[in-house]
Scaffold this motif. Structure first.
Motif, short mmCIF file in Angstrom:
data_model
loop_
_atom_site.label_atom_id
_atom_site.label_comp_id
_atom_site.label_asym_id
_atom_site.label_seq_id
_atom_site.Cartn_x
_atom_site.Cartn_y
_atom_site.Cartn_z
N LEU A 295 42.17 42.63 36.64
CA LEU A 295 40.81 42.12 36.70
C LEU A 295 40.42 41.64 35.32
O LEU A 295 40.39 42.42 34.36
CB LEU A 295 39.84 43.20 37.17
CG LEU A 295 38.37 42.81 37.25
CD1 LEU A 295 38.18 41.76 38.34
CD2 LEU A 295 37.50 44.02 37.52
N SER A 296 40.10 40.37 35.20
CA SER A 296 39.69 39.80 33.93
C SER A 296 38.17 39.86 33.81
O SER A 296 37.46 40.13 34.78
CB SER A 296 40.19 38.36 33.80
OG SER A 296 39.55 37.54 34.78
N PHE A 297 37.70 39.58 32.59
CA PHE A 297 36.26 39.60 32.36
C PHE A 297 35.56 38.51 33.16
O PHE A 297 34.45 38.71 33.69
CB PHE A 297 35.99 39.42 30.86
CG PHE A 297 34.52 39.42 30.52
CD1 PHE A 297 33.80 40.60 30.47
CD2 PHE A 297 33.85 38.23 30.27
CE1 PHE A 297 32.44 40.60 30.17
CE2 PHE A 297 32.50 38.22 29.98
CZ PHE A 297 31.79 39.41 29.92
N ASN A 298 36.20 37.36 33.29
CA ASN A 298 35.59 36.27 34.07
C ASN A 298 35.51 36.62 35.55
O ASN A 298 34.50 36.32 36.21
CB ASN A 298 36.40 34.98 33.88
CG ASN A 298 36.31 34.45 32.46
OD1 ASN A 298 35.32 34.70 31.77
ND2 ASN A 298 37.34 33.74 32.01
N ASP A 299 36.57 37.25 36.07
CA ASP A 299 36.52 37.68 37.47
C ASP A 299 35.43 38.71 37.68
O ASP A 299 34.71 38.68 38.69
CB ASP A 299 37.88 38.25 37.89
CG ASP A 299 38.95 37.18 37.95
OD1 ASP A 299 38.59 36.00 38.08
OD2 ASP A 299 40.14 37.54 37.84
N PHE A 300 35.32 39.64 36.73
CA PHE A 300 34.28 40.66 36.85
C PHE A 300 32.90 40.02 36.84
O PHE A 300 32.00 40.43 37.59
CB PHE A 300 34.43 41.66 35.69
CG PHE A 300 33.36 42.71 35.65
CD1 PHE A 300 33.47 43.85 36.44
CD2 PHE A 300 32.25 42.58 34.84
CE1 PHE A 300 32.49 44.82 36.42
CE2 PHE A 300 31.27 43.55 34.83
CZ PHE A 300 31.39 44.68 35.61
N SER A 301 32.70 39.01 35.99
CA SER A 301 31.40 38.34 35.91
C SER A 301 31.06 37.63 37.21
O SER A 301 29.91 37.64 37.67
CB SER A 301 31.41 37.35 34.74
OG SER A 301 31.68 38.01 33.51
N ASP A 302 32.07 37.00 37.79
CA ASP A 302 31.83 36.32 39.07
C ASP A 302 31.50 37.30 40.18
O ASP A 302 30.71 37.01 41.08
CB ASP A 302 33.06 35.49 39.46
CG ASP A 302 33.31 34.34 38.50
OD1 ASP A 302 32.34 33.92 37.83
OD2 ASP A 302 34.47 33.88 38.42
N ILE A 303 32.09 38.49 40.11
CA ILE A 303 31.88 39.47 41.17
C ILE A 303 30.47 40.06 41.11
O ILE A 303 29.76 40.10 42.12
CB ILE A 303 32.94 40.59 41.07
CG1 ILE A 303 34.31 40.05 41.46
CG2 ILE A 303 32.57 41.77 41.97
CD1 ILE A 303 35.44 41.04 41.25
N VAL A 304 30.05 40.51 39.95
CA VAL A 304 28.76 41.21 39.85
C VAL A 304 27.59 40.25 39.84
O VAL A 304 26.47 40.61 40.20
CB VAL A 304 28.73 42.11 38.61
CG1 VAL A 304 29.82 43.16 38.69
CG2 VAL A 304 28.88 41.29 37.34
N GLY A 305 27.80 39.00 39.40
CA GLY A 305 26.73 38.03 39.42
C GLY A 305 25.93 37.99 38.14
O GLY A 305 25.94 38.92 37.31
#
Length: 401
Positions: A295-305
């Motif tokens: 899990l990358s930081f960008n993926d995490f950002s897209d997930i949580v909003g």
């Protein structure tokens, strides 16, 4: 009086057509194969037609009705059977959306079409549904097999497994309620009267709850002495020992065999490993094995909003004005970890816990709840389902608190 039509066999009609093609006259062929001459002439002129039916053609095509049948079967399989009104309304909505005209009033099919639809599709029939609670509807084959394994393991540990082989020591009980003032049936009264009243013989809100208990030997434990003489008489005349024995066998309780259960009746989605092939067994094993997902930081950002990221960036102001759950701070620690290592393109590992530890069906919800997360350490997070399923589902929604 009109002449009664004769039911013809398709084989005889095909043989008569072949005979006519070989030189036999239509009159001789119809007499030889016991077919009306007019029917033979009609079939000879319409050889390319796939089917022959009396009366006008149906409003919906055969493919459209097959789709309706499949929809009805799927709804019934999932525990949400449709009713006649649902079918009629679906047809109306379909005709309205397609802009097709029909002989129905406002495109709403009537009862005659409904009866004809059932005749054309005998796989569908009118049945009486049995209500089950949402908890019972979530019971899956895997849950039942686990219960059998747990009970057998407990009895073995306590040296009580001999109980399973003794029909007089295996019991099953259930309670049921009887209304003391049942609903009235049809009565005789004056024609045209709008209301006909009948004085109730008891309180319509009172019910009598009875606990019935039986054993495998077919013996019933009576609730109490001199209990409800009418009910006691009905039970003695209807409840037979062979019915009870067959019921225990169908439930897999005696003989103790979980494979006797008809798991097709289970509405739960999880499937047991013993029912499927080797490929499905491998899938089951992989469910209980930690799958590595990065899990990358960008993926995490897209997930949580963006809204949740804004709260993380202003965490000090947020905690002074709002009260958040422990899951929120777990996500915040994950946010800090990924943000810190983002310059090095670091990732963090996600590993699923055993689905049997905390049963959760991520596909059955319309949102992602913070309860789907379980804190393990600041460096890792545990998800109650397979990572890929989680990632596919959560990418379509925004996590809110």
């Amino acid at each position: 009086m009109p002449k009664k039509s004769t039911n013809f066999c398709d084989d005889n009609i095909a043989a008569a057509i072949l005979a006519v093609d070989n030189g036999m006259s239509k009159k001789a062929a119809s007499k030889k194969f016991n077919i009306n001459r007019s029917t033979l002439q009609f079939r000879l002129k319409n050889r390319d037609r796939p089917t022959f039916t009396c009366g006008p053609s149906s409003i919906l095509t055969k493919l459209e009705e097959e789709i309706l049948v499949q929809w009805l079967l799927e709804c019934s399989k999932k525990g949400f059977p449709r009713r006649r009104e649902d079918l009629q309304l679906s047809v109306k909505q379909f005709l309205d959306e397609q802009g097709r005209s029909s002989p129905f009033k406002n495109n709403y099919p009537g009862f005659a079409w409904y009866k004809a639809f059932l005749r054309r599709n005998p796989v569908i029939s009118v049945r009486t549904s049995e209500h089950v609670t949402s908890a019972s509807a979530n019971v899956s084959e895997q849950n039942i097999r686990k219960w059998f394994d747990d009970i057998h393991q407990y009895l073995s540990d306590e040296n009580l497994s001999i109980v399973l082989n003794d029909p007089s020591r295996v019991f099953n009980g259930d309670e049921t309620g009887f209304s003391l003032c049942p609903k009235t049936k049809s009565v005789l009264g004056p024609k045209g009267a709008k209301d006909i009243y009948e004085v109730a013989k008891g309180n319509e809100k009172e019910n009598l709850t009875v606990m019935f208990t039986f054993n495998v030997a077919g013996i019933m434990c009576h609730p109490m002495k001199d209990f409800a003489p009418i009910l006691d008489k009905v039970i003695k005349n209807t409840v037979k020992s062979e019915v009870l024995i067959n019921g225990f066998r169908a439930c897999g309780l005696y003989p103790w065999n979980v494979n006797q259960i008809d798991f097709k009746k289970c509405l739960g989605k999880n499937k047991g490993p013993e029912l499927n092939d080797t490929d499905n067994s491998d899938i089951t094993k992989s469910t209980n094995t930690a799958l590595d997902t990065q899990l990358s930081f960008n993926d995490f950002s897209d997930i949580v909003g963006a809204e949740t990221l804004e709260k993380f960036n202003n965490i000090h102001d947020e905690i002074e004005t709002q009260k958040y759950s422990e899951e929120f701070f777990t996500l915040y620690r994950l946010f800090e970890k990924l943000k810190k290592d983002n310059s090095d393109e670091s990732t963090i590992r996600l590993s699923p816990i055993n689905s049997t530890d905390q049963p959760s069906d991520i596909n059955s919800t319309n949102h992602i709840s913070p309860c789907n997360f379980k804190a393990q350490s600041p460096d890792c997070i545990v998800i109650n389902n397979q990572n890929e399923l989680f990632k596919q589902h959560i990418s379509q929604h925004q996590v809110t608190f």
